[in-house]
Design a protein around this motif. Structure first.
Motif, mmCIF file in Angstrom:
data_model
loop_
_atom_site.group_PDB
_atom_site.id
_atom_site.type_symbol
_atom_site.label_atom_id
_atom_site.label_comp_id
_atom_site.label_asym_id
_atom_site.label_seq_id
_atom_site.Cartn_x
_atom_site.Cartn_y
_atom_site.Cartn_z
ATOM 1 N N ASN A 173 0.833 -1.199 0.000
ATOM 2 C CA ASN A 173 0.000 0.000 0.000
ATOM 3 C C ASN A 173 0.870 1.252 0.000
ATOM 4 O OD1 ASN A 173 -2.237 -1.725 0.302
ATOM 5 N ND2 ASN A 173 -2.112 -1.608 2.524
ATOM 6 N N VAL A 174 0.391 2.273 -0.691
ATOM 7 C CA VAL A 174 1.080 3.561 -0.707
ATOM 8 C C VAL A 174 0.098 4.634 -0.239
ATOM 9 C CG1 VAL A 174 2.228 5.300 -2.125
ATOM 10 C CG2 VAL A 174 2.626 2.865 -2.571
ATOM 11 N N ASN A 175 0.439 5.294 0.870
ATOM 12 C CA ASN A 175 -0.411 6.343 1.429
ATOM 13 C C ASN A 175 0.070 7.715 0.962
ATOM 14 O OD1 ASN A 175 -1.712 4.283 2.775
ATOM 15 N ND2 ASN A 175 -0.599 4.584 4.685
ATOM 16 N N LEU A 176 -0.880 8.571 0.618
ATOM 17 C CA LEU A 176 -0.570 9.860 0.006
ATOM 18 C C LEU A 176 -0.809 11.021 0.967
ATOM 19 C CD1 LEU A 176 -2.437 9.194 -3.374
ATOM 20 C CD2 LEU A 176 0.004 8.819 -2.908
ATOM 21 N N VAL B 265 4.148 11.162 -1.734
ATOM 22 C CA VAL B 265 3.942 9.931 -0.976
ATOM 23 C C VAL B 265 4.294 10.169 0.491
ATOM 24 C CG1 VAL B 265 4.791 7.571 -0.630
ATOM 25 C CG2 VAL B 265 4.292 8.399 -2.941
ATOM 26 N N ALA B 266 3.383 9.796 1.371
ATOM 27 C CA ALA B 266 3.615 9.959 2.808
ATOM 28 C C ALA B 266 4.354 8.767 3.392
ATOM 29 C CB ALA B 266 2.292 10.152 3.539
ATOM 30 N N GLU B 267 3.944 7.559 3.004
ATOM 31 C CA GLU B 267 4.521 6.339 3.546
ATOM 32 C C GLU B 267 4.047 5.155 2.722
ATOM 33 O OE1 GLU B 267 2.991 6.158 7.512
ATOM 34 O OE2 GLU B 267 0.944 5.687 6.860
ATOM 35 N N THR B 268 4.713 4.027 2.897
ATOM 36 C CA THR B 268 4.258 2.795 2.259
ATOM 37 C C THR B 268 4.045 1.734 3.330
ATOM 38 O OG1 THR B 268 6.463 1.871 1.880
ATOM 39 C CG2 THR B 268 5.589 3.355 0.181
ATOM 40 N N GLU B 269 3.287 0.710 2.977
ATOM 41 C CA GLU B 269 3.005 -0.381 3.907
ATOM 42 C C GLU B 269 3.154 -1.715 3.183
ATOM 43 O OE1 GLU B 269 -0.659 1.945 6.264
ATOM 44 O OE2 GLU B 269 -1.048 0.194 4.988
ATOM 45 N N VAL B 270 3.797 -2.659 3.828
ATOM 46 C CA VAL B 270 3.757 -4.049 3.379
ATOM 47 C C VAL B 270 2.849 -4.776 4.356
ATOM 48 C CG1 VAL B 270 5.057 -6.168 3.037
ATOM 49 C CG2 VAL B 270 6.043 -3.983 2.334
#
Length: 303
Positions: A186-189, A259-264
């Protein structure tokens, strides 16, 4: 040789801690089944569990867990950002060690028969287990979600693969199958405009002409006040995480967003992360065998 399967069941519950703990309890108590990870997301209202185990032990624990979920989840009252058609929404089986994809397919179909017999929930087969070519893709089966399926399940094209063409009144239907390992990424914006996330998702997903092995949707994360590009990378060897992320950055820039952060989400193969590590660190001719822990595991795991 011990046969090992990975399983990543998804449940439509991400908010009630007592229900979540009750759902995962069978995985903690069943011999031969190993609980690796479980994560609940309140915005998605979804629980994702990562398991590894021997086939019989996995099947036993999964049915016991499903019975808990079905008892406690009513999709008529369920709200969440993630698409779903079932209280136990999807159960994928992934061949891990000493077992072939064909054997996983056979196991998934036998398990589905037992699952339906014990729960009365209709079952659809997907990916390698699909009985109809159009049902290989999960999004086809899940079209319209629970609310639409309960009206359309009586249509021949939407008949379940196991069970009568009637929805379970509170638990909906469940999708079961064998597949390759996928990465939930996931990529949070830095925006709460979900339309931007949806536009980016359209640009990168396979069905819209993007990456060949990427499924993506745009979601709103109310708890974080962000929009998210939620993805399944169904073949990380074809579509490395860094390539997907870099294209998302480019698309986001068009909207004046970063992009604020990513999630695995859940488990991930080391190779999938090492590909991106090598890219961002600009390591020349990097070989995963240079990672000492992986090399030791390889040596220890040889028969």
């Amino acid at each position: 040789m011990v046969k090992l399967i990975e399983c990543v069941p998804n449940y439509s519950e991400g908010r009630r801690e007592d229900v979540i703990e009750a759902i995962v309890k069978p995985f903690k108590e069943t011999k031969g089944c190993y609980l690796l990870d479980y994560r609940a997301d309140k915005d998605h209202n979804r629980l994702v569990v990562s398991l590894v185990g021997e086939p019989d032990a996995l099947g036993k624990a999964l049915v016991e867990s499903a019975e808990v979920a079905i008892k406690n989840i009513d999709l008529n009252k369920h709200e969440g950002a993630h698409p779903r058609i079932g209280a136990v929404d999807v159960i994928p089986f992934v061949p891990l060690r000493n077992i072939t994809m064909e054997e996983c397919v056979e196991f998934s179909r036998k398990f589905a028969e037992d699952f339906h017999r014990r729960t009365s929930v209709p079952v659809y087969f997907y990916e390698e287990s699909a009985l109809r070519p159009e049902r290989r893709n999960l999004e086809v089966i899940r079209k319209g979600q629970f609310e639409v399926l309960k009206e359309e399940i009586s249509k021949p094209e939407r008949y379940p693969d196991i069970g009568s063409p009637e929805i379970h009144p509170t638990a909906g239907a469940t999708v079961i199958g064998a597949r390759k390992f996928l990465v939930a990424f996931n990529v949070n914006l830095h925006t709460n405009d979900v339309n931007i996330a949806k536009a980016i998702a359209r640009a990168i997903r396979s069905s819209s002409g993007g990456f060949s092995a990427v499924k993506a949707i745009g979601l709103e994360l109310k708890e974080k006040n962000m929009a998210q590009v939620s993805m399944n990378i169904v073949d990380y060897e074809k579509n490395a995480l860094y390539r997907v992320l870099e294209l998302i950055k480019c698309e986001a820039k068009r909207w004046g967003v970063s992009v604020a952060e990513t999630e695995v989400y859940g488990m991930v193969p080391a190779e999938a992360l090492l590909q991106s590590t090598s890219y961002y660190m600009q390591i020349s001719h990097f070989d995963p065998n240079q990672v000492i822990e992986l090399r030791l595991l390889d040596l220890l795991g040889r028969d």
